[in-house]
Design a protein around this motif. Structure first.
Motif, PDB file in Angstrom:
ATOM      1  N   GLY A 303      18.515  -2.598  10.787  1.00 41.54           N
ATOM      2  CA  GLY A 303      18.921  -3.235  11.595  1.00 41.54           C
ATOM      3  C   GLY A 303      20.545  -4.056  11.031  1.00 41.54           C
ATOM      4  N   ALA A 304      21.236  -4.928  12.577  1.00 40.57           N
ATOM      5  CA  ALA A 304      22.187  -5.441  11.251  1.00 40.57           C
ATOM      6  C   ALA A 304      22.016  -6.716  10.487  1.00 40.57           C
ATOM      7  CB  ALA A 304      22.737  -6.417  12.739  1.00 40.57           C
ATOM      8  N   GLY A 305      22.846  -6.609   9.199  1.00 40.71           N
ATOM      9  CA  GLY A 305      22.623  -7.184   7.880  1.00 40.71           C
ATOM     10  C   GLY A 305      21.494  -7.121   7.120  1.00 40.71           C
ATOM     11  N   ASN A 306      20.121  -5.647   8.102  1.00 43.80           N
ATOM     12  CA  ASN A 306      19.013  -6.162   6.994  1.00 43.80           C
ATOM     13  C   ASN A 306      18.354  -4.505   6.884  1.00 43.80           C
ATOM     14  OD1 ASN A 306      17.222  -5.773   9.014  1.00 43.80           O
ATOM     15  ND2 ASN A 306      18.493  -6.861   9.806  1.00 43.80           N
ATOM     16  N   LEU A 307      17.446  -4.775   6.198  1.00 44.57           N
ATOM     17  CA  LEU A 307      16.586  -3.375   5.870  1.00 44.57           C
ATOM     18  C   LEU A 307      15.581  -3.398   6.112  1.00 44.57           C
ATOM     19  CD1 LEU A 307      16.735  -1.794   3.062  1.00 44.57           C
ATOM     20  CD2 LEU A 307      18.702  -1.835   3.558  1.00 44.57           C
ATOM     21  N   SER A 308      14.624  -2.445   6.550  1.00 47.37           N
ATOM     22  CA  SER A 308      13.103  -2.953   5.741  1.00 47.37           C
ATOM     23  C   SER A 308      12.092  -1.399   5.372  1.00 47.37           C
ATOM     24  CB  SER A 308      12.456  -3.236   7.248  1.00 47.37           C
ATOM     25  OG  SER A 308      12.804  -4.585   7.773  1.00 47.37           O
ATOM     26  N   VAL A 309      11.831  -1.673   3.839  1.00 48.63           N
ATOM     27  CA  VAL A 309      10.972  -1.067   3.269  1.00 48.63           C
ATOM     28  C   VAL A 309       9.380  -1.181   3.040  1.00 48.63           C
ATOM     29  CG1 VAL A 309      12.574   0.790   2.762  1.00 48.63           C
ATOM     30  CG2 VAL A 309      12.129  -0.918   1.652  1.00 48.63           C
ATOM     31  N   SER A 310       8.643  -0.210   3.130  1.00 51.80           N
ATOM     32  CA  SER A 310       7.294  -0.482   2.766  1.00 51.80           C
ATOM     33  C   SER A 310       7.419  -0.028   0.405  1.00 51.80           C
ATOM     34  CB  SER A 310       6.246  -0.004   3.303  1.00 51.80           C
ATOM     35  OG  SER A 310       6.498  -0.187   4.900  1.00 51.80           O
ATOM     36  N   ASP A 311       6.700  -0.450   0.504  1.00 50.12           N
ATOM     37  CA  ASP A 311       5.952   0.298  -1.326  1.00 50.12           C
ATOM     38  C   ASP A 311       5.337   0.865  -0.983  1.00 50.12           C
ATOM     39  OD1 ASP A 311       4.095  -1.226  -1.214  1.00 50.12           O
ATOM     40  OD2 ASP A 311       4.808  -3.331  -2.952  1.00 50.12           O
ATOM     41  N   PRO A 312       4.614   1.354  -2.436  1.00 53.03           N
ATOM     42  CA  PRO A 312       4.131   2.718  -2.520  1.00 53.03           C
ATOM     43  C   PRO A 312       2.438   2.175  -1.821  1.00 53.03           C
ATOM     44  CG  PRO A 312       5.189   2.281  -4.553  1.00 53.03           C
ATOM     45  CD  PRO A 312       4.864   0.710  -3.856  1.00 53.03           C
ATOM     46  N   TRP A 313       1.881   0.653  -1.718  1.00 56.59           N
ATOM     47  CA  TRP A 313       1.216   0.215  -1.223  1.00 56.59           C
ATOM     48  C   TRP A 313       0.593  -0.373   0.296  1.00 56.59           C
ATOM     49  CZ3 TRP A 313       3.408  -0.905  -5.922  1.00 56.59           C
ATOM     50  CH2 TRP A 313       2.185  -0.078  -6.582  1.00 56.59           C
ATOM     51  N   GLY A 314       1.860   0.179   1.158  1.00 50.61           N
ATOM     52  CA  GLY A 314       2.182  -0.852   2.010  1.00 50.61           C
ATOM     53  C   GLY A 314       2.652  -1.798   2.530  1.00 50.61           C
ATOM     54  N   THR A 315       3.304  -2.337   0.943  1.00 44.16           N
ATOM     55  CA  THR A 315       3.725  -3.946   1.554  1.00 44.16           C
ATOM     56  C   THR A 315       4.883  -3.879   2.535  1.00 44.16           C
ATOM     57  OG1 THR A 315       2.056  -4.964   0.000  1.00 44.16           O
ATOM     58  CG2 THR A 315       4.384  -6.279   0.202  1.00 44.16           C
ATOM     59  N   GLY A 316       5.403  -4.456   3.338  1.00 48.59           N
ATOM     60  CA  GLY A 316       6.684  -4.988   3.690  1.00 48.59           C
ATOM     61  C   GLY A 316       7.603  -5.911   2.232  1.00 48.59           C
ATOM     62  N   LEU A 317       8.826  -5.166   2.448  1.00 48.24           N
ATOM     63  CA  LEU A 317       9.675  -5.541   1.417  1.00 48.24           C
ATOM     64  C   LEU A 317      10.927  -4.755   2.798  1.00 48.24           C
ATOM     65  CD1 LEU A 317      11.653  -5.968  -0.701  1.00 48.24           C
ATOM     66  CD2 LEU A 317      11.368  -4.147  -1.522  1.00 48.24           C
ATOM     67  N   GLY A 318      12.001  -6.617   2.886  1.00 48.88           N
ATOM     68  CA  GLY A 318      13.459  -6.250   3.647  1.00 48.88           C
ATOM     69  C   GLY A 318      14.757  -6.583   2.476  1.00 48.88           C
ATOM     70  N   ILE A 319      15.491  -6.220   3.255  1.00 49.75           N
ATOM     71  CA  ILE A 319      16.900  -6.952   1.929  1.00 49.75           C
ATOM     72  C   ILE A 319      17.701  -7.610   3.543  1.00 49.75           C
ATOM     73  CG2 ILE A 319      19.051  -5.855   0.748  1.00 49.75           C
ATOM     74  CD1 ILE A 319      15.901  -5.520  -1.058  1.00 49.75           C
ATOM     75  N   VAL A 320      17.685  -8.863   2.760  1.00 53.43           N
ATOM     76  CA  VAL A 320      18.508  -9.197   4.207  1.00 53.43           C
ATOM     77  C   VAL A 320      20.097  -9.558   3.411  1.00 53.43           C
ATOM     78  CG1 VAL A 320      18.694 -11.424   5.532  1.00 53.43           C
ATOM     79  CG2 VAL A 320      16.619 -10.130   5.284  1.00 53.43           C
ATOM     80  N   LEU A 321      21.222  -9.093   4.348  1.00 50.48           N
ATOM     81  CA  LEU A 321      22.554  -9.785   4.126  1.00 50.48           C
ATOM     82  C   LEU A 321      22.616 -11.264   3.991  1.00 50.48           C
ATOM     83  CD1 LEU A 321      25.304  -8.848   2.795  1.00 50.48           C
ATOM     84  CD2 LEU A 321      25.537  -8.145   4.667  1.00 50.48           C
ATOM     85  N   ALA A 322      23.305 -11.945   2.643  1.00 47.75           N
ATOM     86  CA  ALA A 322      23.439 -13.549   3.022  1.00 47.75           C
ATOM     87  C   ALA A 322      24.684 -13.793   4.266  1.00 47.75           C
ATOM     88  CB  ALA A 322      23.960 -13.774   1.410  1.00 47.75           C
ATOM     89  N   VAL A 323      24.225 -14.570   4.818  1.00 47.30           N
ATOM     90  CA  VAL A 323      25.733 -14.891   5.665  1.00 47.30           C
ATOM     91  C   VAL A 323      26.053 -16.293   5.139  1.00 47.30           C
ATOM     92  CG1 VAL A 323      24.443 -13.487   7.684  1.00 47.30           C
ATOM     93  CG2 VAL A 323      23.803 -15.911   7.099  1.00 47.30           C
TER      94      VAL A 323
END
Length: 323
Positions: A303-323
């Motif tokens: 998305g805008a300033g963020n991305l989402s993935v899942s680790d090997p066990w299905g836990t959601g992990l987001g990377i968020v850009l500092a504003v």
């Protein structure tokens, strides 16, 4: 009531400080001299660091009361589906309301504990007296050389660590490996920092943040492949049954340990950790994380300033850009 060493051990169900280490040993694996008091949050100044966590909960009222009354977080927003709590307007914990969610077994991959980092040892002492006066049960105490930590569980069994770091210049490194341990905490010097007869903790202090997150993993090799090779965190400590990783030479922002060895994909409807976010300090850090994850074949939602993935066990992990 005056809080002392004996009172704290009793709340941990322990007769001695060595017995109280048992809970901490389960949490981390692992008498360090007291050094000058450190005030600062190196953990959140690194290129990538933990920003917030999201939990699926069955009883939002009880859970909100715990995070606001025991940890001192402020309720920032409540809707029919979720409650956000944090400090200084910054969200640290989101509680997703899922009254019919099945309880996640402790043998599954998922959350081991969320670690709330106090900005100073004095604030840790104030919080410790506050929680003891509330008669809330502890599960362990430990001196990890790089930090001092107190362990407990929230009302739905999610692990909590509340800790204060020692100054980074006093951490010991062997190359790229930080030296940590699990030793008896010095209750006397800690309690000497605050009033032990009155509760002076009036809420989460300015600067309280989530310093790290500790996860249960199904396989340590897969944990290394995802969090180190694909995400790009540096391994700061590791063994066959655990790995500790960080950004910018913090002792660890993410840890994964053996409690759920062999576990497969998590039930996405169960209680526990829905996901967590890491914050990238700038666009170059964000872009580098995206490039590494993509090169590793990890499916990314952006998305805008963020991305989402899942680790090997299905836990959601987001990377968020500092504003």
């Amino acid at each position: 009531m005056q809080i002392n060493r004996r009172h704290l051990l009793r709340l941990a169900g322990a007769a001695t400080a060595s017995v109280a280490l048992t809970g901490a040993l389960r949490a981390e694996g692992g008498s360090f001299s007291i050094l000058p008091v450190y005030v600062g949050l190196f953990a959140t100044s690194t290129p990538l660091h933990v920003r917030d966590v999201t939990l699926r909960v069955r009883d939002p009222e009880v859970m909100t009361r715990f995070y606001s009354e025991i940890l001192g977080l402020t309720v920032l927003e409540t809707t029919s589906d979720a409650t956000r709590l944090g400090v200084e307007g910054i969200t640290l914990v989101t509680l997703e309301h899922r009254p019919d969610a099945p309880a996640e077994p402790s043998t599954e991959a998922g959350l081991y504990h969320t670690a709330f980092l106090m900005p100073s040892r004095t604030e840790l002492a104030r919080w410790l007296v506050h929680t003891a006066m509330a008669q809330y049960q502890f599960s362990g105490f430990a001196d990890h050389r790089v930090s001092e930590a107190v362990y407990l569980d929230d009302p739905e069994g999610n692990g909590i660590e509340v800790y204060a770091d020692r100054a980074p210049e006093y951490w010991s490194w062997n190359g790229d490996t930080v030296i940590m341990g699990t030793e008896a905490i010095d209750f006397d010097s800690l309690l000497a920092l605050t009033d032990t007869e009155n509760d002076t903790f009036v809420g989460a202090p300015t600067g309280l943040r989530i310093g790290h997150i500790h996860l249960r993993a199904g396989n340590i090799d897969d944990a290394r492949a995802f969090y180190a090779a694909a995400l790009g965190l540096d391994i700061t400590s590791g063994r066959a049954d655990a790995v500790f990783l960080s950004s910018g030479r913090y002792h660890h922002h993410v840890a994964l340990t053996w409690q759920s060895a062999g576990a497969g994909k998590r039930n996405p409807a169960a209680t526990g950790l829905a996901g967590f976010n890491l914050q990238a300090l700038d666009q170059s850090i964000f872009d580098a994380a995206k490039t590494r994850l993509s090169a590793a074949g990890i499916q990314i939602e952006e998305g805008a300033g963020n991305l989402s993935v899942s680790d090997p066990w299905g836990t959601g992990l987001g990377i968020v850009l500092a504003v």
